[in-house]
Design a protein around this motif. Structure first.
Motif, PDB file in Angstrom:
ATOM      1  N   VAL A 157      -5.193 -31.076  24.424  1.00 36.21           N
ATOM      2  CA  VAL A 157      -5.420 -29.948  23.525  1.00 36.21           C
ATOM      3  C   VAL A 157      -6.182 -30.397  22.279  1.00 36.21           C
ATOM      4  CG1 VAL A 157      -4.285 -28.256  22.021  1.00 36.21           C
ATOM      5  CG2 VAL A 157      -3.443 -28.614  24.356  1.00 36.21           C
ATOM      6  N   TYR A 158      -5.832 -31.552  21.730  1.00 32.76           N
ATOM      7  CA  TYR A 158      -6.534 -32.068  20.558  1.00 32.76           C
ATOM      8  C   TYR A 158      -8.009 -32.314  20.884  1.00 32.76           C
ATOM      9  CZ  TYR A 158      -7.189 -34.679  16.199  1.00 32.76           C
ATOM     10  OH  TYR A 158      -7.614 -35.096  14.953  1.00 32.76           O
ATOM     11  N   ASP A 159      -8.276 -32.894  22.051  1.00 32.68           N
ATOM     12  CA  ASP A 159      -9.661 -33.139  22.460  1.00 32.68           C
ATOM     13  C   ASP A 159     -10.434 -31.828  22.583  1.00 32.68           C
ATOM     14  OD1 ASP A 159      -9.339 -35.873  22.508  1.00 32.68           O
ATOM     15  OD2 ASP A 159      -8.919 -35.974  24.661  1.00 32.68           O
ATOM     16  N   ILE A 160      -9.772 -30.787  23.101  1.00 32.18           N
ATOM     17  CA  ILE A 160     -10.410 -29.482  23.218  1.00 32.18           C
ATOM     18  C   ILE A 160     -10.752 -28.938  21.839  1.00 32.18           C
ATOM     19  CG2 ILE A 160     -10.019 -27.057  23.856  1.00 32.18           C
ATOM     20  CD1 ILE A 160      -8.373 -28.081  26.245  1.00 32.18           C
ATOM     21  N   LEU A 161      -9.825 -29.078  20.895  1.00 33.17           N
ATOM     22  CA  LEU A 161     -10.069 -28.597  19.524  1.00 33.17           C
ATOM     23  C   LEU A 161     -11.271 -29.292  18.897  1.00 33.17           C
ATOM     24  CD1 LEU A 161      -6.535 -28.286  17.849  1.00 33.17           C
ATOM     25  CD2 LEU A 161      -8.102 -26.450  18.439  1.00 33.17           C
ATOM     26  N   GLU A 162     -11.411 -30.579  19.177  1.00 39.35           N
ATOM     27  CA  GLU A 162     -12.506 -31.338  18.579  1.00 39.35           C
ATOM     28  C   GLU A 162     -13.877 -30.886  19.063  1.00 39.35           C
ATOM     29  OE1 GLU A 162     -11.604 -35.595  18.998  1.00 39.35           O
ATOM     30  OE2 GLU A 162     -11.239 -35.537  16.830  1.00 39.35           O
ATOM     31  N   THR A 163     -13.920 -30.216  20.216  1.00 42.43           N
ATOM     32  CA  THR A 163     -15.215 -29.716  20.713  1.00 42.43           C
ATOM     33  C   THR A 163     -15.687 -28.508  19.927  1.00 42.43           C
ATOM     34  OG1 THR A 163     -14.244 -28.205  22.358  1.00 42.43           O
ATOM     35  CG2 THR A 163     -14.606 -30.503  23.029  1.00 42.43           C
ATOM     36  N   GLY A 164     -14.761 -27.868  19.189  1.00 41.98           N
ATOM     37  CA  GLY A 164     -15.130 -26.703  18.396  1.00 41.98           C
ATOM     38  C   GLY A 164     -15.257 -25.415  19.182  1.00 41.98           C
ATOM     39  N   CYS A 165     -14.801 -25.396  20.432  1.00 34.76           N
ATOM     40  CA  CYS A 165     -14.918 -24.188  21.251  1.00 34.76           C
ATOM     41  C   CYS A 165     -13.889 -23.141  20.820  1.00 34.76           C
ATOM     42  CB  CYS A 165     -14.752 -24.523  22.726  1.00 34.76           C
ATOM     43  SG  CYS A 165     -13.106 -25.085  23.180  1.00 34.76           S
ATOM     44  N   ASN A 166     -14.100 -21.922  21.245  1.00 37.33           N
ATOM     45  CA  ASN A 166     -13.197 -20.819  20.910  1.00 37.33           C
ATOM     46  C   ASN A 166     -11.892 -20.967  21.704  1.00 37.33           C
ATOM     47  OD1 ASN A 166     -11.953 -18.446  20.237  1.00 37.33           O
ATOM     48  ND2 ASN A 166     -13.445 -17.103  21.237  1.00 37.33           N
ATOM     49  N   ILE A 167     -10.778 -21.026  20.989  1.00 37.22           N
ATOM     50  CA  ILE A 167      -9.484 -21.198  21.664  1.00 37.22           C
ATOM     51  C   ILE A 167      -8.570 -19.985  21.468  1.00 37.22           C
ATOM     52  CG2 ILE A 167      -9.555 -23.719  21.534  1.00 37.22           C
ATOM     53  CD1 ILE A 167      -7.574 -23.477  19.166  1.00 37.22           C
ATOM     54  N   GLU A 168      -9.118 -18.911  20.932  1.00 34.61           N
ATOM     55  CA  GLU A 168      -8.300 -17.717  20.704  1.00 34.61           C
ATOM     56  C   GLU A 168      -7.787 -17.139  22.021  1.00 34.61           C
ATOM     57  OE1 GLU A 168      -7.258 -16.451  17.811  1.00 34.61           O
ATOM     58  OE2 GLU A 168      -8.226 -18.157  16.826  1.00 34.61           O
ATOM     59  N   GLU A 169      -8.611 -17.217  23.062  1.00 29.59           N
ATOM     60  CA  GLU A 169      -8.236 -16.732  24.385  1.00 29.59           C
ATOM     61  C   GLU A 169      -8.236 -17.888  25.372  1.00 29.59           C
ATOM     62  OE1 GLU A 169      -7.237 -13.710  25.152  1.00 29.59           O
ATOM     63  OE2 GLU A 169      -7.573 -12.891  23.147  1.00 29.59           O
ATOM     64  N   LEU A 170      -7.295 -17.847  26.305  1.00 29.88           N
ATOM     65  CA  LEU A 170      -7.232 -18.880  27.339  1.00 29.88           C
ATOM     66  C   LEU A 170      -8.266 -18.570  28.423  1.00 29.88           C
ATOM     67  CD1 LEU A 170      -3.475 -19.725  27.923  1.00 29.88           C
ATOM     68  CD2 LEU A 170      -5.316 -21.360  27.591  1.00 29.88           C
TER      69      LEU A 170
END
Length: 305
Positions: free
Chosen positions: A233-246
């Motif tokens: 999850v941390y790696d996903i956040l670092e990409t800067g992508c939209n995480i509001e929706e799965l």
């Protein structure tokens, strides 16, 4: 062998032929697809219009493939496992059920100590201070009477996601809680599958004992493994992508968790295999043949390979 995880997010008809899982899509332009059942470890069914035959369910269960269904919020909500997961199941369950309170308290101490230590290693790998967590990991008492698990968790998440405004770990909280919820649900299924394969009852825990929880032992054993979900999850956040929706893309990344390389007992292995070694070592503790549960030591060096 690393077992595959299949995710079905669109309407489909799933059946079996010649020991294969056969997929027929409702869209006319999509061709029939087949996958060997022996290669499958997990099948995730999300779309409510998916139809699966009883013959396929039977073969998947006999192969010890976990069938996971999702709710209206697209989160895993059920897990189908075999009634008999091990040839010595009755005897193994008897040892589990007869485990003494001191033994269970010691096992919980080991579990929480390993969890907190892994949290410390994860923070360190992100360049964050982990001195308190390392100290707490060695201060855990039998049964965690000091509730260091909760104290450490609050400190850990506050520091790990310090860049996220108003973040606190809560199932209904702000993102990335939605990603953590999904990842933990997948991890829980991996652990439950391994427990059944080791001949243990996932519902009878060493610490968790809520009468409405059918996966108490799975919730116990998964604690030191949660760190791998956090890391993804941390790696996903670092990409800067939209995480509001799965999105399907995010789910695809989280569904790779069972195949992550983890370091356990001086060896690298896929997470799903490591969990099986952990549940096997837990049975040895119930049996009295060993006193230590094998838990992984977090190492981020191979997670992104």
């Amino acid at each position: 062998m690393i077992k595959r995880t299949l995710f079905f997010g669109n309407p489909a008809y799933l059946s079996t032929r010649n020991e294969q899982l056969v997929v027929n899509f409702l869209e006319e332009d999509k061709k029939e697809a087949t996958i060997p059942i022996e290669d499958l470890g997990y099948v995730v069914l999300e779309d409510p219009q998916i139809t699966i035959t009883n013959g396929l369910i039977m073969k998947l269960v006999q192969n010890k493939t976990a069938i996971i269904t999702c709710d209206k919020q697209h989160l895993p909500c059920s897990l189908l496992q075999p009634l008999v997961g091990h040839s010595e199941q009755t005897e193994r369950m008897r040892y589990q059920l007869n485990a003494s309170l001191p033994l269970k308290k010691n096992l919980w101490q080991q579990t929480i100590s390993a969890k907190i230590y892994n949290q410390a290693l994860h923070l360190e790998s992100r360049g964050k201070n982990a001195i308190k967590l390392k100290r707490w990991s060695s201060d855990v008492k039998s049964g965690d009477t000091g509730n260091l698990e909760a104290i450490a968790a609050a400190h850990y998440f506050q520091n790990l996601f310090s860049e996220v405004n108003n973040f606190s770990r809560n199932q209904k909280g702000v993102p990335p809680n939605n990603l953590l919820n999904y990842g933990y649900a997948i991890l829980r299924a991996v652990v439950a599958r391994a427990l059944v394969s080791s001949g243990l009852l996932p519902s009878v825990g060493i610490f968790h004992r809520n009468k409405y929880n059918a996966f108490c032992l799975a919730d116990d054993v998964m604690e030191p493994y949660r760190i791998y979900v956090d890391a993804v999850v941390y790696d996903i956040l670092e990409t800067g992508c939209n995480i509001e929706e799965l999105s399907t893309k995010l789910k695809t990344e989280l569904l790779l968790i069972p195949a992550l390389d983890v370091y356990l007992d001086d060896k690298w292995s896929p997470l799903m295999n490591a969990v099986s070694r952990t549940t096997s070592s837990l049975y040895d503790c119930f049996l009295g043949a060993n006193r230590k549960v094998l838990y992984p030591e977090f190492n981020r060096s191979r997670l992104s390979e």
